[in-house]
Every structure is written in C-alpha cells, then in structure tokens.
Motif scaffolding. Structure first.
Motif, PDB file in Angstrom:
ATOM      1  N   ASP A 181      31.491 -93.351 -51.330  1.00  0.00           N
ATOM      2  CA  ASP A 181      31.321 -94.702 -50.809  1.00  0.00           C
ATOM      3  C   ASP A 181      31.618 -94.798 -49.311  1.00  0.00           C
ATOM      4  N   ALA A 182      31.762 -93.653 -48.647  1.00  0.00           N
ATOM      5  CA  ALA A 182      31.930 -93.671 -47.193  1.00  0.00           C
ATOM      6  C   ALA A 182      30.685 -94.277 -46.548  1.00  0.00           C
ATOM      7  N   THR A 183      30.874 -94.928 -45.426  1.00  0.00           N
ATOM      8  CA  THR A 183      29.771 -95.709 -44.838  1.00  0.00           C
ATOM      9  C   THR A 183      29.023 -94.995 -43.720  1.00  0.00           C
ATOM     10  N   ASP A 184      29.409 -93.779 -43.367  1.00  0.00           N
ATOM     11  CA  ASP A 184      28.682 -93.093 -42.300  1.00  0.00           C
ATOM     12  C   ASP A 184      27.272 -92.733 -42.763  1.00  0.00           C
ATOM     13  N   ASP A 185      26.375 -92.599 -41.811  1.00  0.00           N
ATOM     14  CA  ASP A 185      24.953 -92.408 -42.124  1.00  0.00           C
ATOM     15  C   ASP A 185      24.684 -91.119 -42.894  1.00  0.00           C
ATOM     16  N   LEU A 186      25.352 -90.027 -42.513  1.00  0.00           N
ATOM     17  CA  LEU A 186      25.101 -88.750 -43.164  1.00  0.00           C
ATOM     18  C   LEU A 186      25.508 -88.780 -44.636  1.00  0.00           C
ATOM     19  N   THR A 187      26.672 -89.362 -44.905  1.00  0.00           N
ATOM     20  CA  THR A 187      27.120 -89.452 -46.295  1.00  0.00           C
ATOM     21  C   THR A 187      26.184 -90.324 -47.113  1.00  0.00           C
ATOM     22  N   GLN A 188      25.827 -91.475 -46.583  1.00  0.00           N
ATOM     23  CA  GLN A 188      24.974 -92.384 -47.335  1.00  0.00           C
ATOM     24  C   GLN A 188      23.576 -91.816 -47.564  1.00  0.00           C
ATOM     25  N   SER A 189      23.071 -91.057 -46.601  1.00  0.00           N
ATOM     26  CA  SER A 189      21.772 -90.412 -46.773  1.00  0.00           C
ATOM     27  C   SER A 189      21.828 -89.396 -47.915  1.00  0.00           C
ATOM     28  N   PHE A 190      22.888 -88.600 -47.936  1.00  0.00           N
ATOM     29  CA  PHE A 190      23.054 -87.603 -48.991  1.00  0.00           C
ATOM     30  C   PHE A 190      23.221 -88.269 -50.352  1.00  0.00           C
ATOM     31  N   VAL A 191      24.072 -89.282 -50.423  1.00  0.00           N
ATOM     32  CA  VAL A 191      24.330 -89.966 -51.693  1.00  0.00           C
ATOM     33  C   VAL A 191      23.058 -90.615 -52.218  1.00  0.00           C
ATOM     34  N   THR A 192      22.289 -91.243 -51.339  1.00  0.00           N
ATOM     35  CA  THR A 192      21.046 -91.898 -51.751  1.00  0.00           C
ATOM     36  C   THR A 192      20.054 -90.885 -52.316  1.00  0.00           C
ATOM     37  N   LYS A 193      19.870 -89.774 -51.610  1.00  0.00           N
ATOM     38  CA  LYS A 193      18.951 -88.736 -52.093  1.00  0.00           C
ATOM     39  C   LYS A 193      19.408 -88.164 -53.430  1.00  0.00           C
ATOM     40  N   TYR A 194      20.703 -87.955 -53.551  1.00  0.00           N
ATOM     41  CA  TYR A 194      21.243 -87.370 -54.775  1.00  0.00           C
ATOM     42  C   TYR A 194      21.028 -88.307 -55.965  1.00  0.00           C
ATOM     43  N   LYS A 195      21.318 -89.575 -55.760  1.00  0.00           N
ATOM     44  CA  LYS A 195      21.123 -90.549 -56.835  1.00  0.00           C
ATOM     45  C   LYS A 195      19.660 -90.646 -57.243  1.00  0.00           C
ATOM     46  N   GLU A 196      18.772 -90.633 -56.252  1.00  0.00           N
ATOM     47  CA  GLU A 196      17.340 -90.740 -56.545  1.00  0.00           C
ATOM     48  C   GLU A 196      16.839 -89.525 -57.319  1.00  0.00           C
ATOM     49  N   LYS A 197      17.358 -88.358 -56.971  1.00  0.00           N
ATOM     50  CA  LYS A 197      16.852 -87.120 -57.582  1.00  0.00           C
ATOM     51  C   LYS A 197      17.498 -86.817 -58.929  1.00  0.00           C
ATOM     52  N   TYR A 198      18.815 -87.102 -59.051  1.00  0.00           N
ATOM     53  CA  TYR A 198      19.532 -86.689 -60.251  1.00  0.00           C
ATOM     54  C   TYR A 198      20.105 -87.850 -61.071  1.00  0.00           C
ATOM     55  N   GLY A 199      19.968 -89.062 -60.564  1.00  0.00           N
ATOM     56  CA  GLY A 199      20.384 -90.218 -61.335  1.00  0.00           C
ATOM     57  C   GLY A 199      21.878 -90.408 -61.473  1.00  0.00           C
ATOM     58  N   GLU A 200      22.660 -89.827 -60.570  1.00  0.00           N
ATOM     59  CA  GLU A 200      24.105 -89.997 -60.631  1.00  0.00           C
ATOM     60  C   GLU A 200      24.706 -89.872 -59.242  1.00  0.00           C
ATOM     61  N   THR A 201      25.939 -90.293 -59.110  1.00  0.00           N
ATOM     62  CA  THR A 201      26.636 -90.223 -57.829  1.00  0.00           C
ATOM     63  C   THR A 201      27.192 -88.823 -57.620  1.00  0.00           C
ATOM     64  N   PRO A 202      26.979 -88.218 -56.457  1.00  0.00           N
ATOM     65  CA  PRO A 202      27.491 -86.862 -56.233  1.00  0.00           C
ATOM     66  C   PRO A 202      29.007 -86.838 -56.113  1.00  0.00           C
ATOM     67  N   ASN A 203      29.596 -85.753 -56.559  1.00  0.00           N
ATOM     68  CA  ASN A 203      31.030 -85.554 -56.360  1.00  0.00           C
ATOM     69  C   ASN A 203      31.253 -84.592 -55.191  1.00  0.00           C
ATOM     70  N   GLN A 204      32.495 -84.229 -54.936  1.00  0.00           N
ATOM     71  CA  GLN A 204      32.780 -83.389 -53.778  1.00  0.00           C
ATOM     72  C   GLN A 204      32.243 -81.967 -53.929  1.00  0.00           C
ATOM     73  N   PHE A 205      32.012 -81.504 -55.155  1.00  0.00           N
ATOM     74  CA  PHE A 205      31.430 -80.182 -55.357  1.00  0.00           C
ATOM     75  C   PHE A 205      29.993 -80.155 -54.850  1.00  0.00           C
ATOM     76  N   ALA A 206      29.268 -81.227 -55.117  1.00  0.00           N
ATOM     77  CA  ALA A 206      27.894 -81.343 -54.622  1.00  0.00           C
ATOM     78  C   ALA A 206      27.881 -81.401 -53.103  1.00  0.00           C
ATOM     79  N   ALA A 207      28.787 -82.199 -52.536  1.00  0.00           N
ATOM     80  CA  ALA A 207      28.831 -82.350 -51.082  1.00  0.00           C
ATOM     81  C   ALA A 207      29.202 -81.042 -50.394  1.00  0.00           C
ATOM     82  N   ASP A 208      30.158 -80.317 -50.959  1.00  0.00           N
ATOM     83  CA  ASP A 208      30.575 -79.050 -50.355  1.00  0.00           C
ATOM     84  C   ASP A 208      29.466 -78.001 -50.440  1.00  0.00           C
ATOM     85  N   SER A 209      28.699 -78.010 -51.522  1.00  0.00           N
ATOM     86  CA  SER A 209      27.603 -77.065 -51.649  1.00  0.00           C
ATOM     87  C   SER A 209      26.477 -77.403 -50.672  1.00  0.00           C
ATOM     88  N   TYR A 210      26.211 -78.687 -50.540  1.00  0.00           N
ATOM     89  CA  TYR A 210      25.241 -79.153 -49.536  1.00  0.00           C
ATOM     90  C   TYR A 210      25.655 -78.656 -48.156  1.00  0.00           C
TER      91      TYR A 210
END
Length: 348
Positions: free
Chosen positions: A292-321
């Motif tokens: 739920d961080a508001t910076d552009d990079l985080t929100q871009s990643f979260v939006t793409k992840y939700k659209e592609k996989y239908g769920e909110t990414p956790n820190q494991f997804a973010a670290d792998s990205y």
C-alpha cells in the motif's frame, strides 16, 4: 520430472533462444507444498520484471527467457531443480526461495561459477561464496532489528490518550517470549541473534520455546509457558503456517499478548485455509515491502501483479522482481553477452 514453467514476455525471446542470443535466467522455489505461497510469489515477481524488460528492448538489446522450477522447499529437490535448469541452459539463477534449499544450491553454483541471487534466502550461508548475492534481509539482521525495535519504540496500549512523556517511559514490551523452529535455519538464525541483542534492550526474554518440523501442530505447551512467564509480547521468527496455528491456539486459551514477527509471516492473510484473519489485527511484522506504499514504482508493480495474478503481491514477489532488475543492471554494467560461458558471465 520437469515441473518448470517458462515466461519470455514476447515471442521474440523464444525465437532468440533458438539462436542462442538470449539471456536465460532460471528461478527456483516451491510452487507446490506448504511453502508454495513463497515460491509462486518469487516466480510471478520475476515474470513481471522479465516481461517489462523484454517489452522495453531487453538487456543491451538481448531478450530474456525465464524458466522456473519447483523444489517444494526441499534442499535435495532444489539441487535437482538447479540441474534441470542447467540442462535448459540457465546462465544466472534467481533463487532458491527458502534458506535451506538455497544453501544446498550455493555449493552447485559455486562449482559452476554461476551468478546466483536469492530474493528471499535469508540465512547467512545463502551468500557464503563470492558468486552468491541476496536481495532480502539476512537472518541476524532481522533478529537484531526486531530486538532494537521492540526495545526502542514506546508503543503502549493507551497510546491514543496518554502524553508523549508516558510513551517515552513505557516501552512496547517488558517481558518477551520467543517461539521458534529449532530445525529451521531461518528461524533459529533470527532467534539466536534476537536473544543476544535483547541483552542490550530494556526488556527481558522470559521464555524461549522451540518446536521442530516433526512437531509443529500443537503449540499449547509453548504458549502456556509464555503465558505463565508473564510475557506481554511473543516474538515469532517463523513462517506463516505455524504462526496461524499459534494465533488460533492462543486465542482459544484466552492468551492475548502483542505479537511481533518477521518476513516469514508474510502470506498469513491469504495463504492459510480456514484461518480467521481477524486474529492478525495488531500483529507487527518486519518486512521490506508494503503493497500500500504510495510511490509510483510500488503502485505500478502492485497494479500489474494484481491484473496478471489476481492477488496482492507480498515481499517475496517484490524482492524477486528487484532481483531480476539487479541482474539487468549487472549485465549492463559488465557488458557481458549471452554467447559467453556461465563462468565468464559471472566473472564479467
């Protein structure tokens, strides 16, 4: 059996692979079994990064192909997964996901002088060789930071109605119990550093109760000892599956301490069947990523992840990205090319 899946982001990457002019990155982690929420997140985070990179022209003009292998969070199976990725032609490894599995694979990547970066293997031994790197916290750092946070941040229950002076005088907890998995390198590593650092902090560790992989369903004894010792906080440097059981069993026995955990608890909100997520209300969690961080990079990643996989990414997804982008930056800086050997790519 090959349980892997591949993602290229564009057809161009597949075509390039056939001609030997594509960077081939392998990923390893559990996509089945009890720790699947971690491995799937690592796989999906990397896939999004690869798709972005390929869509933007690749790395130094070369497309990227990514293939992920399931290791069920098992050390032997993780080595088998690594060998399967080698047969596929992997030049760089994103993984393994869990610490024990990652440690086993480091010996193999060392032998091959292959660049290995783990997004989430936090044990010290996961980066024991010069070809091993990590994105996440290390276990000792998590134990250190957790003890410091508990000791230094005054957060009393009546924080909303009392003065700043009271906040300064009343710490988060005075008596802390720890429940940890002595058979797991991740958990025991955090526990050991936490207890050592606690000696420097204004609270007392009044109980330290272990469990093992063979006995991790009934925590009544550990919880009763924590309760009897007067622990007003329980520190859980463990994974989310056992954390869910502990929270459930503590509620059933009427024990309601404050709870503090580390990144292993990430996944508890969506990874446990029939778990009352309301029990996590107020649980504190040390994690490097907040969806739920508001910076552009985080929100871009979260939006793409939700659209592609239908769920909110956790820190494991973010670290792998991030790990894939670390690989990209290293390749760009070194100028290595896909036609080079695995060893030369790392040395470059």
């Amino acid at each position: 059996t090959d349980n892997g899946s591949a993602a290229t982001g564009t057809n161009a990457a597949t075509e390039s692979a056939a001609s030997g002019s594509v960077f081939k990155i392998g990923g390893i982690g559990p996509t089945t079994g009890g720790a699947a929420v971690y491995g799937l997140a690592v796989q999906h985070g990397a896939e999004i990064a690869v798709e972005e990179i390929n869509a933007a022209g690749g790395i130094n003009g070369y497309q990227v192909e990514f293939k992920f292998q399931d290791d069920e969070a098992d050390a032997e199976k993780s080595v088998n997964a690594y060998n399967a990725l080698k047969d596929w032609g992997a030049q760089i490894i994103d993984g393994s996901t869990t610490s024990g599995a990652c440690i086993a694979v480091t010996d193999k990547t060392k032998e091959d002088n292959m660049f290995q970066i783990t997004p989430s293997g936090s044990a010290v031994e996961c980066v024991q060789y010069d070809n091993n790197f990590r994105v996440c916290f290390s276990n000792p750092n998590q134990g250190l930071a957790s003890a410091q946070y508990i000791g230094e941040n005054g957060l009393a229950e009546k924080i909303a109605v009392i003065s700043a002076k009271y906040i300064g005088e009343n710490k988060l907890a005075s008596k802390v119990a720890v429940i940890y998995n002595s058979s797991d390198v991740y958990s025991s590593g955090i526990y050991e550093k936490f207890v050592k650092e606690a000696e420097n902090q204004p609270f007392e560790v009044v109980a330290a109760e272990a469990f093992t992989a063979d006995n991790k369903t009934d925590f009544s004894v550990q919880l009763q000892k924590a309760k009897d010792a007067g622990a007003d906080m329980v520190f859980l440097p463990i994974y989310y599956q056992e954390s869910a059981l502990i929270l459930t069993q503590a509620a059933a026995m009427g024990y309601a301490p404050k709870w503090f955990s580390c990144d292993g608890m990430d996944g508890i909100l969506g990874g446990v069947d029939n778990f009352d997520v309301s029990l996590t209300e107020g649980v504190m969690l040390l994690t490097p990523f907040a969806a739920d961080a508001t910076d552009d990079l985080t929100q871009s990643f979260v939006t793409k992840y939700k659209e592609k996989y239908g769920e909110t990414p956790n820190q494991f997804a973010a670290d792998s990205y991030d790990a894939i982008y670390v690989i990209k930056a290293a390749i760009e800086k070194s100028g290595v090319t896909p036609d080079m050997s695995v060893s030369d790519i790392f040395d470059g």
